[in-house]
Write a protein that holds these residues in place. Sequence first.
Motif, PDB file in Angstrom:
ATOM      1  N   GLY A 204      50.794  34.961  15.153  1.00  0.00           N
ATOM      2  CA  GLY A 204      50.104  34.162  14.106  1.00  0.00           C
ATOM      3  C   GLY A 204      49.080  33.020  14.766  1.00  0.00           C
ATOM      4  N   VAL A 205      48.230  32.591  13.308  1.00  0.00           N
ATOM      5  CA  VAL A 205      47.070  30.958  13.877  1.00  0.00           C
ATOM      6  C   VAL A 205      48.307  30.264  14.235  1.00  0.00           C
ATOM      7  N   GLN A 206      49.415  30.500  13.043  1.00  0.00           N
ATOM      8  CA  GLN A 206      50.404  28.683  12.851  1.00  0.00           C
ATOM      9  C   GLN A 206      50.625  28.876  14.208  1.00  0.00           C
ATOM     10  N   GLY A 207      51.337  29.757  14.398  1.00  0.00           N
ATOM     11  CA  GLY A 207      52.446  30.079  16.109  1.00  0.00           C
ATOM     12  C   GLY A 207      51.184  29.831  17.068  1.00  0.00           C
ATOM     13  N   CYS A 208      50.432  30.084  17.277  1.00  0.00           N
ATOM     14  CA  CYS A 208      49.764  29.465  18.074  1.00  0.00           C
ATOM     15  C   CYS A 208      49.441  28.048  18.142  1.00  0.00           C
ATOM     16  N   VAL A 209      48.870  27.290  17.090  1.00  0.00           N
ATOM     17  CA  VAL A 209      49.131  25.977  17.057  1.00  0.00           C
ATOM     18  C   VAL A 209      50.170  25.252  16.924  1.00  0.00           C
ATOM     19  N   ALA A 210      51.188  26.050  16.848  1.00  0.00           N
ATOM     20  CA  ALA A 210      52.396  25.489  17.261  1.00  0.00           C
ATOM     21  C   ALA A 210      52.706  24.903  18.475  1.00  0.00           C
ATOM     22  N   THR A 211      52.527  26.275  19.148  1.00  0.00           N
ATOM     23  CA  THR A 211      52.703  26.110  21.106  1.00  0.00           C
ATOM     24  C   THR A 211      51.630  25.413  21.509  1.00  0.00           C
ATOM     25  N   VAL A 212      50.731  24.815  21.466  1.00  0.00           N
ATOM     26  CA  VAL A 212      50.053  24.088  21.555  1.00  0.00           C
ATOM     27  C   VAL A 212      50.421  22.726  21.336  1.00  0.00           C
ATOM     28  N   ALA A 213      50.192  22.841  20.092  1.00  0.00           N
ATOM     29  CA  ALA A 213      51.445  21.124  19.397  1.00  0.00           C
ATOM     30  C   ALA A 213      52.522  20.582  21.149  1.00  0.00           C
ATOM     31  N   ALA A 214      53.268  21.561  20.664  1.00  0.00           N
ATOM     32  CA  ALA A 214      54.721  21.385  21.151  1.00  0.00           C
ATOM     33  C   ALA A 214      54.631  21.004  22.937  1.00  0.00           C
ATOM     34  N   GLU A 215      53.143  21.707  23.306  1.00  0.00           N
ATOM     35  CA  GLU A 215      52.830  21.715  24.901  1.00  0.00           C
ATOM     36  C   GLU A 215      52.171  21.108  25.209  1.00  0.00           C
ATOM     37  N   PHE A 216      51.417  20.263  24.323  1.00  0.00           N
ATOM     38  CA  PHE A 216      50.810  18.676  24.608  1.00  0.00           C
ATOM     39  C   PHE A 216      52.145  17.861  24.445  1.00  0.00           C
ATOM     40  N   GLY A 217      52.501  17.709  23.177  1.00  0.00           N
ATOM     41  CA  GLY A 217      54.044  16.615  23.067  1.00  0.00           C
ATOM     42  C   GLY A 217      54.763  16.595  24.817  1.00  0.00           C
ATOM     43  N   ASP A 218      55.183  17.899  24.923  1.00  0.00           N
ATOM     44  CA  ASP A 218      55.860  18.007  25.932  1.00  0.00           C
ATOM     45  C   ASP A 218      56.060  17.796  27.607  1.00  0.00           C
ATOM     46  N   HIS A 219      54.409  18.381  27.838  1.00  0.00           N
ATOM     47  CA  HIS A 219      53.799  18.811  28.977  1.00  0.00           C
ATOM     48  C   HIS A 219      52.597  17.908  28.701  1.00  0.00           C
ATOM     49  N   PRO A 220      52.320  16.587  28.302  1.00  0.00           N
ATOM     50  CA  PRO A 220      51.056  16.893  28.089  1.00  0.00           C
ATOM     51  C   PRO A 220      49.920  16.530  30.044  1.00  0.00           C
TER      52      PRO A 220
END
Length: 91
Positions: free
Chosen positions: A41-57
């Motif tokens: 879903g959309v929220q899952g995509c947003v969460a994945t993007v946010a996590a990746e930018f936080g963990d591996h910018p």
Amino acid sequence: MESTFEAVRAEALFASTLQMSQIPAEADVRAAVTTTLRQIGVQGCVATVAAEFGDHPETASPRMNWALRMIRQAYAHSCTPEVFARPTALA
């Protein structure tokens, strides 16, 4: 970004399993977007993007740039402003 559609699609492609190294065809990009949105879903995509930018910018930024380029290519002729414009006769 051009539209909300473009943003959602780019986030879905970013969150998908499709890799930049695969050099995917436009049909593969559209399929990955559809599959990812159905799975998380959309929220899952947003969460994945946010996590990746936080963990591996350092890797997230190039991946998002790639995702945007691929989305713009794969959906170049859909959901453009002309599609939604009112016909001149009705304006």
